[in-house]
Design an enzyme around this catalytic site. Sequence first.
Site, PDB file in Angstrom:
ATOM      1  N   GLU A  60     -15.843   1.514 -26.960  1.00 33.37           N
ATOM      2  CA  GLU A  60     -14.444   1.538 -27.423  1.00 33.37           C
ATOM      3  C   GLU A  60     -13.713   0.384 -26.698  1.00 33.37           C
ATOM      4  O   GLU A  60     -12.447   0.046 -27.310  1.00 33.37           O
ATOM      5  CB  GLU A  60     -13.866   2.990 -27.202  1.00 33.37           C
ATOM      6  CG  GLU A  60     -14.216   4.042 -28.244  1.00 33.37           C
ATOM      7  CD  GLU A  60     -13.727   5.225 -28.022  1.00 33.37           C
ATOM      8  OE1 GLU A  60     -12.641   5.592 -27.160  1.00 33.37           O
ATOM      9  OE2 GLU A  60     -13.905   6.281 -28.972  1.00 33.37           O
ATOM     10  N   HIS A  78     -41.781   4.084 -23.063  1.00 30.91           N
ATOM     11  CA  HIS A  78     -42.719   4.597 -24.032  1.00 30.91           C
ATOM     12  C   HIS A  78     -42.306   4.792 -25.495  1.00 30.91           C
ATOM     13  O   HIS A  78     -42.916   5.390 -26.487  1.00 30.91           O
ATOM     14  CB  HIS A  78     -43.362   5.840 -23.628  1.00 30.91           C
ATOM     15  CG  HIS A  78     -43.717   5.731 -22.150  1.00 30.91           C
ATOM     16  ND1 HIS A  78     -45.185   5.321 -21.935  1.00 30.91           N
ATOM     17  CD2 HIS A  78     -43.145   6.225 -21.271  1.00 30.91           C
ATOM     18  CE1 HIS A  78     -45.300   5.343 -20.564  1.00 30.91           C
ATOM     19  NE2 HIS A  78     -44.169   5.991 -20.268  1.00 30.91           N
ATOM     20  N   LYS A 116      -9.251   8.895 -37.264  1.00 30.11           N
ATOM     21  CA  LYS A 116      -8.655  10.140 -37.361  1.00 30.11           C
ATOM     22  C   LYS A 116      -7.462  10.138 -38.331  1.00 30.11           C
ATOM     23  O   LYS A 116      -7.572  11.355 -38.909  1.00 30.11           O
ATOM     24  CB  LYS A 116      -7.940   9.982 -35.806  1.00 30.11           C
ATOM     25  CG  LYS A 116      -8.664  10.308 -34.844  1.00 30.11           C
ATOM     26  CD  LYS A 116      -7.929  10.493 -33.346  1.00 30.11           C
ATOM     27  CE  LYS A 116      -8.628  10.872 -32.298  1.00 30.11           C
ATOM     28  NZ  LYS A 116      -7.717  11.037 -31.317  1.00 30.11           N
TER      29      LYS A 116
HETATM   30  O1  PA5 Z   1     -10.669   7.283 -25.482  1.00 33.48           O
HETATM   31  C1  PA5 Z   1     -10.111   7.685 -26.554  1.00 33.48           C
HETATM   32  O2  PA5 Z   1      -8.805   7.548 -26.216  1.00 33.48           O
HETATM   33  C2  PA5 Z   1     -10.644   8.336 -27.575  1.00 33.48           C
HETATM   34  O3  PA5 Z   1     -11.951   8.341 -28.029  1.00 33.48           O
HETATM   35  C3  PA5 Z   1     -10.496  10.045 -27.239  1.00 33.48           C
HETATM   36  O4  PA5 Z   1     -10.913  10.331 -26.140  1.00 33.48           O
HETATM   37  C4  PA5 Z   1     -10.780  10.864 -28.509  1.00 33.48           C
HETATM   38  O5  PA5 Z   1     -10.714  10.530 -29.776  1.00 33.48           O
HETATM   39  C5  PA5 Z   1     -10.344  12.283 -28.234  1.00 33.48           C
HETATM   40  O6  PA5 Z   1      -8.728  12.006 -28.239  1.00 33.48           O
HETATM   41  P1  PA5 Z   1      -7.885  13.041 -27.679  1.00 33.48           P
HETATM   42  O7  PA5 Z   1      -8.279  13.363 -26.337  1.00 33.48           O
HETATM   43  O8  PA5 Z   1      -6.752  12.677 -27.992  1.00 33.48           O
HETATM   44  O9  PA5 Z   1      -8.337  14.460 -28.515  1.00 33.48           O
END
Ligand code: PA5
Length: 459
Positions: free
Chosen positions: A290, A311, A426
Amino acid sequence: MNEKTLLSLAYGAAFTGGERAVAFSDLESMTPQFREGDDWLRKNAGREGFGWMDLPRRNVDEVQTLARWLATRESIVQVGIGGSALGNLMLHNALLPPYWNELPKVKRNAPRFFMSDNVDPVDNRAIWELLDPQSTAVIVVSKSGSTAETAANFLFFWEKLRDTLGEAAARERVIVVTDKEKGILRPFVDETGCKSLILPEDVGGRFSVLSCVGLLSAWALGIDCKALLSGAGAMSDLLARNGSILENPAWIMAGLSWLHLRKNRNVNVLMPYSDALERFGEWFAQLWGESTGKDGQGSTPVRALGSIDQHSQLQLYSSGPDDKLYTILTVKQGQKDIALPAAPEKAFEKLSWLYGKSMDELRNHEAFATAVTLAKMSRPVLTLTLPVLDAWRLGGLIQFYEYVTAMTGYLMKVNPFDQPGVEQGKNYAYGLMGRAGYEAQAQEVQTLSGRIGERVVHV
Ligand code: PA5
């Protein structure tokens, strides 16, 4: 290595690669960029996305107080996903005995733990059926306070608790961890008066494991969170020394990641040789993927596990396309080692080379054999070693990887702290589910779905 060593990085075999080799001088010449990157990180501490830098020094008394109450429960269910789940699973995997929930209470002396992250009705129902609602606590974690999966899973557990225990008792058993004002969870706290913690605004989801997000459940399960934070702080200080690149393993790793990326090695394989670090690979994959996957650039994180993947994947890694940078992660001294016994059977005589050796010795030799196999084929490989796996070193390793990731993003000139692709997913899901305000997203999905469904084959 001595008793103060947090980790060591062997990187000599990162300069292989035939015509596409990276030269040591390429790395060394980047020192000014690392200094600028470090300045950028430290000067911005406190701004949105940069808060992880000083998490090791923030006050965590409130988290500890709530964790003390949580520790008295028989079971904890955490509802959250991505950065609101993977860090918890990583900490527990690394620092608690395996098969935690199956251990008899006297051996655990702390609650069982369940993670509700995916929206899977079968899993969620199965978790509920394993609980005694009276002695359960539900932690719901969401930075944005509106993620669909977390909202759906929480609706399920909240209704079950309410129906079984009544509203007042249900509310007593819930802890909300969310932003101080954004999303729907903060108003839920105000309306019900349930317990809550504020997820710091300046800390992004995937960088939040050392905030209340990761610490709350870890502390309740008996993990030494002060040691975690102190290890992270010690790492942060070491990386701030700003001297020669030769003393800074995070600069070396970030620099090599970037240089190899420029040589089209756009896959980053992390291969721990420890079952306790399997979830570390999952956590790393989110952090890396990310943070670096932006603007048509990025390197794809691959979580492998030694020696299983030796393996399964080593054939591809050593002789397939030369598009990967490898990190073998080992723990020098494991816990509760097993000495391999000599067996009386004649059939096993040929195994006598194993007699008296230890499982850890074998595991570490396997890891080294993998590194050498890769090096022999001129595949760039780093070996990261922890002297032991304890809370202090894990805290250091977490801070190290967060720093490497942020620094690599800086070198790539992308923003390592946003995730527009995740937000897009989302928003489409909200549109598809009919959420008000997301009509345009729903419309867009309809248009794009034509492209997906344009060609279909049914068999
Ligand atoms: O790193 C990030 O911001 C995202 O991947 C979130 O961790 C993930 O989408 C969950 O989001 P939230 O904590 O707002 O529910």
